[in-house]
Design a protein around this motif. Structure first.
Motif, PDB file in Angstrom:
ATOM      1  N   GLN A  82       0.826  -1.196   0.000  1.00  0.00           N
ATOM      2  CA  GLN A  82       0.000   0.000   0.000  1.00  0.00           C
ATOM      3  C   GLN A  82       0.867   1.255   0.000  1.00  0.00           C
ATOM      4  O   GLN A  82       1.873   1.317   0.710  1.00  0.00           O
ATOM      5  CB  GLN A  82      -0.868  -0.018   1.253  1.00  0.00           C
ATOM      6  N   GLU A  83       0.474   2.223  -0.813  1.00  0.00           N
ATOM      7  CA  GLU A  83       1.186   3.494  -0.838  1.00  0.00           C
ATOM      8  C   GLU A  83       0.777   4.323   0.378  1.00  0.00           C
ATOM      9  O   GLU A  83      -0.396   4.323   0.777  1.00  0.00           O
ATOM     10  CB  GLU A  83       0.853   4.274  -2.123  1.00  0.00           C
ATOM     11  N   GLU A  84       1.747   5.024   0.949  1.00  0.00           N
ATOM     12  CA  GLU A  84       1.468   5.837   2.132  1.00  0.00           C
ATOM     13  C   GLU A  84       0.545   7.008   1.801  1.00  0.00           C
ATOM     14  O   GLU A  84      -0.337   7.337   2.584  1.00  0.00           O
ATOM     15  CB  GLU A  84       2.780   6.368   2.722  1.00  0.00           C
ATOM     16  N   LYS A  85       0.755   7.617   0.638  1.00  0.00           N
ATOM     17  CA  LYS A  85      -0.006   8.816   0.265  1.00  0.00           C
ATOM     18  C   LYS A  85      -1.445   8.502  -0.137  1.00  0.00           C
ATOM     19  O   LYS A  85      -2.315   9.350   0.005  1.00  0.00           O
ATOM     20  CB  LYS A  85       0.687   9.544  -0.882  1.00  0.00           C
ATOM     21  N   ASP A  86      -1.682   7.299  -0.678  1.00  0.00           N
ATOM     22  CA  ASP A  86      -3.012   6.935  -1.137  1.00  0.00           C
ATOM     23  C   ASP A  86      -3.211   5.437  -0.903  1.00  0.00           C
ATOM     24  O   ASP A  86      -2.698   4.608  -1.651  1.00  0.00           O
ATOM     25  CB  ASP A  86      -3.168   7.263  -2.633  1.00  0.00           C
ATOM     26  N   ARG A  91       1.283  -0.660  -4.843  1.00  0.00           N
ATOM     27  CA  ARG A  91       2.450  -0.747  -5.719  1.00  0.00           C
ATOM     28  C   ARG A  91       2.840  -2.211  -5.891  1.00  0.00           C
ATOM     29  O   ARG A  91       2.826  -2.988  -4.937  1.00  0.00           O
ATOM     30  CB  ARG A  91       3.604   0.039  -5.106  1.00  0.00           C
TER      31      ARG A  91
END
Length: 144
Positions: A82-86, A91
């Motif tokens: 999981q991407e931190e920003k969204d 990824r």
């Protein structure tokens, strides 16, 4: 008529290359789709690649891309993080197993490309690549 002949030739070359790749990878435990996705991921290694990139590259529906990536995860080729920003974005990360297998694929593809381009001048190959890229660009305009 000449345009149809060039389209026919491109298709014929594409089919022959696809058959050769299938022959070389027939002993692989992975599907052709997994092999292609793996090659794409390796070529873009270092860049953030997401499911939508797989969908676009291979013109897959989201459900088909989801199934492909799920099978690749089960095979130990990739994992998603999981991407931190969204948090909606996951990824796609190659595993060490995938990187090792990709080296084998790369050798096979290099052998096919070497055989296919034997006797062709580098300048002609560069022109061929430019023409193919332009054809892809033109076809994308039709799709949109």
């Amino acid at each position: 008529m000449e345009d149809q002949i060039s389209t026919f030739l491109v298709g014929k070359v594409s089919n022959r290359i696809r058959r050769k790749i299938t022959e070389m990878t027939s002993s692989s435990p992975y599907t052709g789709a997994q092999e292609k996705a793996l090659s794409f991921l390796v070529a873009n290694n270092g860049e953030a690649i997401y499911q939508k990139d797989i969908e676009q590259e291979f013109t897959l529906r989201p459900s088909s891309a989801t199934e492909l990536l799920k099978k690749m995860e089960e095979s130990g080729l990739v994992f998603r993080t999981q991407e931190e920003k969204d948090a909606r974005l996951k990824r796609i990360i190659l595993t060490e197993k995938a990187e090792q297998h990709a080296k084998e694929i790369e050798k096979d593809i290099e052998a096919i490309e070497s055989a296919a381009t034997r006797g062709i001048k580098p300048k002609d190959l560069e022109t061929f690549k430019k023409v193919c890229l332009k054809m892809l660009e033109n076809l994308e305009l039709i799709d949109n």
